[in-house]
Design a protein around this motif. Structure first.
Motif, short mmCIF file in Angstrom:
data_model
loop_
_atom_site.label_atom_id
_atom_site.label_comp_id
_atom_site.label_asym_id
_atom_site.label_seq_id
_atom_site.Cartn_x
_atom_site.Cartn_y
_atom_site.Cartn_z
N GLY A 97 0.84 -0.96 -0.18
CA GLY A 97 -0.36 0.48 0.02
C GLY A 97 0.65 1.27 0.18
O GLY A 97 1.96 1.89 -0.17
N ILE A 98 0.62 2.33 -0.15
CA ILE A 98 0.84 3.51 -0.68
C ILE A 98 -0.04 4.67 -0.26
O ILE A 98 -1.32 4.19 0.27
CB ILE A 98 1.55 3.86 -1.95
N VAL A 120 -2.77 0.76 -6.02
CA VAL A 120 -2.23 -0.07 -5.33
C VAL A 120 -2.38 -0.50 -4.46
O VAL A 120 -3.03 -1.76 -4.12
CB VAL A 120 -0.70 0.44 -5.17
N ASN A 121 -3.32 0.16 -3.18
CA ASN A 121 -4.14 -0.34 -2.18
C ASN A 121 -5.34 -1.03 -2.24
O ASN A 121 -5.39 -1.93 -2.03
CB ASN A 121 -4.48 1.52 -1.62
N ILE A 122 -5.48 -1.16 -4.07
CA ILE A 122 -7.20 -2.14 -3.85
C ILE A 122 -6.87 -2.63 -5.18
O ILE A 122 -6.84 -4.63 -4.18
CB ILE A 122 -7.79 -0.85 -4.60
N MET A 123 -6.37 -2.54 -6.32
CA MET A 123 -6.10 -3.86 -6.88
C MET A 123 -4.62 -4.34 -6.66
O MET A 123 -4.90 -6.27 -7.07
CB MET A 123 -5.76 -3.25 -8.59
N ASN A 148 -6.31 -9.24 4.78
CA ASN A 148 -6.47 -7.59 4.19
C ASN A 148 -5.49 -6.48 5.10
O ASN A 148 -6.28 -6.37 6.55
CB ASN A 148 -7.67 -7.23 3.68
N ASN A 149 -4.60 -5.87 4.72
CA ASN A 149 -4.43 -4.29 5.36
C ASN A 149 -5.46 -3.40 5.58
O ASN A 149 -5.12 -2.69 4.04
CB ASN A 149 -2.51 -4.07 5.52
N SER A 167 -9.75 4.02 -0.45
CA SER A 167 -9.24 2.78 -1.36
C SER A 167 -8.78 2.01 0.20
O SER A 167 -9.15 0.67 -0.52
CB SER A 167 -7.32 3.27 -1.33
N LYS A 168 -9.38 2.23 1.20
CA LYS A 168 -9.37 1.56 2.46
C LYS A 168 -10.91 1.02 2.98
O LYS A 168 -11.10 -0.05 2.94
CB LYS A 168 -9.11 1.75 3.68
N HIS A 169 -11.77 1.98 2.14
CA HIS A 169 -13.11 1.79 2.06
C HIS A 169 -12.93 0.56 1.00
O HIS A 169 -13.90 -0.23 1.10
CB HIS A 169 -13.90 2.77 2.08
#
Length: 251
Positions: A97-98, A120-123, A148-149, A167-169
Motif C-alpha cells: 500500500g501507499i 496499489v491499495n485496491i488492485m 487484508n491490511n 482505497s481503504k473503504h
C-alpha cells in the motif's frame, strides 16, 4: 496433513510487511501447526526483500518474489511460482500500500497520483485474492486465509486524504465479499484496521507539526510498534479452520 504451510506477504520489504514476516517465522511451526513454514516475500525492491528474509528465523523456507503487486502479469507469475513449486497456499497477507506524498484539498488533487493510490491499495489486494482463490479452492485440504491490511481510514477518514480513504473503504468491500464468496471453498477473509503503526509511511503523525485533525489543528499523535500488527496477523494465522476473525482494529 500437508508437509508445508505456505504464506504470501506483499509489501514485505519494510515496515509492517517485514515485521510480519519475522514474527511468522518465529511463530511457526508450532505445536498446533507443525508444518514447515514457507514465506513468499513480495515487493518491488529485491535487496530489501532479501534483507527481510535474512532477519527471519533460520530454517524458514524463504521465497523472494520481486514484482509489482498491482500488475496482473507480475501477480500471475508470482502465484504461478507458488503453485508450481509448493503446490499449495495457506495464507495471503495483502499488505502492499501507499499514500499520496502530497495530500491536500480534494479539488486540487493530481488525478494521476490519485489513481496510483487506488491502483496499489485496491488492485494489488484484488489480484492476489483472485490468485489465492484459484489455488486454495483446488488444493487438499481445500481453503485458506486471506488477510487484508485496512486502516482506521476505512471508517474514520483523515482530512484532505480522499484517495487513501476511498482505497481503504474499497478494501473493506473486498474483505466482506471475499468472506462471503469464499465460504463454499473454506476460504476466510480478515481485515486488520491499523491506526498509527510506527512505519515510514505513518511517520508524518509525529514529524514536523504532526497530523491535521478534524478541526484543522495539527497534533503529534502516539504511535505503536509494527510488531503489534505482526502479532495480530500471527493470531489470525494460528486459528483453527472452523474459526475466523472478520475484522479487528488495532491502534
Amino acid at each position: 496433513m500437508p508437509s508445508q504451510r505456505v504464506m504470501v506477504i506483499t509489501g514485505a520489504s519494510a515496515g509492517i510487511g517485514r515485521a510480519t514476516a519475522i514474527h511468522l517465522s518465529n511463530a511457526f511451526p508450532s505445536p498446533t501447526h507443525p508444518e514447515e513454514l514457507v514465506l513468499v516475500l513480495v515487493g518491488r525492491r529485491q535487496a530489501e526483500l532479501e534483507e527481510t528474509g535474512k532477519q527471519c528465523r533460520e530454517g524458514t523456507v524463504i521465497e523472494v518474489a520481486s514484482g509489482d503487486a498491482c500488475k496482473e502479469e507480475d501477480v500471475d507469475r508470482i502465484m504461478g511460482i507458488v503453485k508450481e513449486k509448493y503446490g499449495r497456499l495457506d495464507l495471503v497477507f495483502n499488505n502492499a500500500g501507499i499514500n499520496s506524498k502530497t495530500p491536500g484539498e480534494f479539488e486540487d488533487q493530481d488525478m494521476a497520483v490519485f489513481r496510483q493510490v487506488l491502483d496499489v491499495n485496491i488492485m494489488s489486494a484484488v489480484l492476489f485474492t483472485k490468485g489465492a482463490f484459484n489455488i486454495m479452492k483446488a488444493q487438499e485440504p481445500q481453503g485458506g486465509r486471506i488477510i487484508n491490511n485496512g486502516s482506521i481510514s476505512a471508517t474514520a477518514p483523515r482530512p484532505n486524504n480522499t484517495a487513501y480513504t476511498i482505497s481503504k473503504h474499497a478494501v473493506t468491500g473486498l474483505t466482506r465479499s471475499t468472506s462471503l464468496d469464499g465460504r463454499k471453498y473454506h476460504i476466510t477473509a480478515s481485515q486488520i484496521d491499523i491506526g498509527n503503526a510506527s512505519t515510514t509511511m505513518g511517520s508524518h503523525v509525529v514529524k514536523g507539526q504532526g497530523s491535521m485533525q478534524a478541526d484543522g489543528s495539527f497534533k503529534h499523535e502516539p504511535m505503536m510498534h509494527a510488531d503489534n500488527v505482526a502479532k495480530t496477523v500471527g493470531l489470525i494465522a494460528s486459528l483453527d479452520r472452523d474459526a475466523d476473525i472478520l475484522s479487528v482494529e488495532i491502534m
